[in-house]
Write an enzyme that holds these catalytic residues in place. Structure first.
Site, mmCIF file in Angstrom:
data_model
loop_
_atom_site.group_PDB
_atom_site.id
_atom_site.type_symbol
_atom_site.label_atom_id
_atom_site.label_comp_id
_atom_site.label_asym_id
_atom_site.label_seq_id
_atom_site.Cartn_x
_atom_site.Cartn_y
_atom_site.Cartn_z
ATOM 1 N N GLU A 256 48.100 27.515 -17.142
ATOM 2 C CA GLU A 256 47.471 28.250 -18.240
ATOM 3 C C GLU A 256 48.129 29.572 -18.600
ATOM 4 O OE1 GLU A 256 43.290 28.674 -17.496
ATOM 5 O OE2 GLU A 256 42.937 26.532 -17.513
ATOM 6 N N GLU B 265 42.678 19.885 -14.992
ATOM 7 C CA GLU B 265 41.439 20.555 -14.598
ATOM 8 C C GLU B 265 40.329 20.165 -15.557
ATOM 9 O OE1 GLU B 265 41.411 24.869 -14.281
ATOM 10 O OE2 GLU B 265 43.334 24.859 -13.231
HETATM 11 C C1 GBH Z 1 40.688 27.796 -15.366
HETATM 12 O O1 GBH Z 1 40.772 28.728 -16.422
HETATM 13 C C2 GBH Z 1 41.582 28.294 -14.268
HETATM 14 O O2 GBH Z 1 42.816 27.594 -14.251
HETATM 15 C C3 GBH Z 1 40.948 28.258 -12.906
HETATM 16 O O3 GBH Z 1 41.705 29.025 -12.019
HETATM 17 C C4 GBH Z 1 39.522 28.708 -13.003
HETATM 18 O O4 GBH Z 1 38.934 28.875 -11.751
HETATM 19 C C5 GBH Z 1 38.768 27.691 -13.828
HETATM 20 O O5 GBH Z 1 39.379 27.496 -15.060
HETATM 21 C C6 GBH Z 1 37.322 28.050 -14.061
HETATM 22 O O6 GBH Z 1 37.198 29.227 -14.810
HETATM 23 O O7 GBH Z 1 35.138 31.317 -25.005
HETATM 24 O O8 GBH Z 1 33.704 32.371 -23.380
HETATM 25 O O9 GBH Z 1 33.404 30.045 -23.911
HETATM 26 C C7 GBH Z 1 39.716 28.850 -17.306
HETATM 27 C C8 GBH Z 1 39.967 28.298 -18.676
HETATM 28 C C9 GBH Z 1 39.456 28.454 -20.992
HETATM 29 C C10 GBH Z 1 37.851 29.104 -19.462
HETATM 30 C C11 GBH Z 1 38.796 29.320 -22.064
HETATM 31 C C12 GBH Z 1 37.172 29.986 -20.478
HETATM 32 C C13 GBH Z 1 36.815 30.381 -22.823
HETATM 33 C C14 GBH Z 1 35.411 30.756 -22.453
HETATM 34 N N1 GBH Z 1 39.251 29.022 -19.695
HETATM 35 N N2 GBH Z 1 37.389 29.480 -21.811
HETATM 36 S S1 GBH Z 1 34.363 31.154 -23.792
#
Ligand code: GBH
Length: 456
Positions: free
Chosen positions: A172, A369
């Protein structure tokens, strides 16, 4: 659960900074997350990841949990500061020894190791700009970090390449750029807004250079784990659709297009990037063996409008008014403990939109994931989440998406970055007082589902 192909790769994911602990052992150097968590107020519950699940010492127990679960693969990450403690050229053999033992234990258990080379734990020496740094700051803002990353990738491949088949370069880069360098909610805690864009380009370059390093060591199965989700416009108005399109450009296309098409999706953005961008794109856009997608949820986006109701924050922070878009709350769906909406059908939409946009340039996809935060050991909500997303994935495959694997985030509860230990994503519960591991109901559910799949 619907039936998946026989050779479909089932797995679970973790990352080093979130599970290993043992930050001062085996000659490990400091990471940007060690430095960040040590600053007051950065982690919501005041915690840090010095111990977290203590996986570094308990990995045999965790491998036994993987074996018992019945997954074919385990995605973990290699901690760069274990292998290159001071960010320089010295390789710490003791750091590699840990992954050597882990890989051997996995293979003995019949679980394929799928290492990610970088999951956000930049060596702090590089982040601080101690090496080749400038007043503008270090880490991924510097081109040199991409070259350092490739040298580190080479060292890992030299040690593990005889037993590891599947490799992931980055996790990411979009999230690290946005949250780490753009908004400052993650390490290194910088709030550069659009001046964070060099960090995107340098991570992508690091990806390309690492692909070259891995290929030179004979690797034949290389992917990346990019975060993606559909962007929905808050309304059909021009202002909202333009805002949503720009958000989608920054969070989805900016990271997929260079890797899959060898070009940036927008001239204006590309002109803000440093270095010989056209030459770099040839490196970034080298063919991959598969493309990893981390999917969590769709995002509803509208124009900045102080009067709008139902404004959402982005993972806990309000977006600054300088940005020309604003996430809005998605109504009408269940929510996880994180507040993220549960929208399985958006995974089908995402996979079909990728097929549409990238066509023959899209290699087979792996979901690297997918998961959710819920409390409790009788986690029926997590079972419903996984069941729904696997059905949505199957629907996409039935409609022609070429998906070869699915990895749950995460094997066990862990250090959820700026949220600390407040969010639990695991199939296995961790008691942080005793470090006892307890499989949740979702673990038993997945175990039974995988047995059922294996029966054919
Ligand atoms: C992943 O990232 C990570 O790779 C991992 O390390 C982590 O533990 C896992 O997810 C859980 O968080 O616009 O407020 O609804 C997170 C990917 C994508 C999550 C964008 C939050 C936007 C949230 N992110 N998303 S919101």
């Amino acid at each position: 659960m619907p039936r998946f192909p026989r050779d479909f790769l089932w797995g679970v994911s973790t990352s080093a900074a979130q599970i290993e602990g043992a930050v001062d052992e085996g000659g490990r150097g400091r990471s940007a997350w060690d430095a960040f968590a040590a600053q007051a107020g950065r982690i919501k519950d005041g915690s840090d990841a010095r111990v977290t699940t203590d996986h570094y010492h308990r990995y045999r127990e965790d491998v036994a949990l993987l074996e018992d679960l019945g997954v074919g693969a385990y995605r973990f990450s290699v901690a760069w500061p274990r292998v290159v403690p001071d960010g320089g050229r010295r390789i710490n053999a003791a750091g590699l020894d840990f992954y050597d033992r882990l890989v051997d234990a996995l293979l003995a258990a019949g679980v394929r190791p799928v290492p990610t080379l970088f999951h956000w734990d930049t060596p702090q020496a590089l982040e601080a700009g101690d090496i080749g740094g400038s007043a503008a700051g270090g880490g991924w803002l510097l081109r040199e970090t991409a070259e350092r990353f490739a040298a580190y990738a080479d060292a890992v491949a030299a040690r593990l390449g005889d037993r590891v088949e599947h490799w992931i370069t980055l996790n990411e880069p979009a999230e690290l750029t946005l949250l780490g360098y753009g908004l400052g909610q993650h390490a290194p805690g910088r709030r550069l807004l659009f001046d964070a864009l060099p960090a995107a380009h340098h991570q992508l370059l690091g990806h390309g250079l690492a692909v070259q390093a891995l290929r030179a060591r004979g690797a034949t199965s290389i992917g990346i784990a990019n975060s993606h989700g559909p962007t929905w416009a808050a309304s059909p108005s021009t202002a909202d659709t333009e805002a949503a399109d720009f958000y989608d450009l920054l969070l989805n296309r900016l990271f997929a297009d260079p890797v899959l098409l060898g070009r940036y999706p927008d001239e204006g953005l590309a002109s803000m990037l440093p270095g010989p961008v056209a030459d770099d794109l040839k490196i970034i856009g080298q063919p991959l063996d598969w493309y990893g997608i981390n999917y969590y949820q769709p995002t509803l986006v509208g124009a900045q409008d102080p009067a709008a109701t139902g404004s959402a924050d982005f993972g806990g922070i309000a977006l600054p008014p300088e940005l020309p878009f604003a996430p809005r709350e998605i109504e009408g769906y269940p929510r996880t403990d994180f507040g993220w909406p549960v929208v399985p059908e958006a995974l089908t939409e995402l996979l079909l939109s990728f097929r549409e946009r990238y066509g023959a340039s899209l290699p087979p996809v792996v979901i690297t994931e997918n998961g959710c935060a819920y409390e409790g050991i009788e986690d029926t909500e997590r079972i419903a989440f996984l069941d729904g997303h696997l059905r949505a994935l199957h629907a996409a495959m039935a409609a022609g998406a070429d998906v070869r694997g699915y990895f749950v985030w995460s094997l066990m509860d862990n250090f959820e970055w700026a949220e600390g230990f407040a969010r639990r994503f695991g199939l296995v519960h961790i008691d942080y007082a005793t470090l006892a591991r307890t499989p949740k109901a979702s673990y038993r559910w997945l175990q039974a589902a995988l047995r059922d799949q294996a029966r054919g």
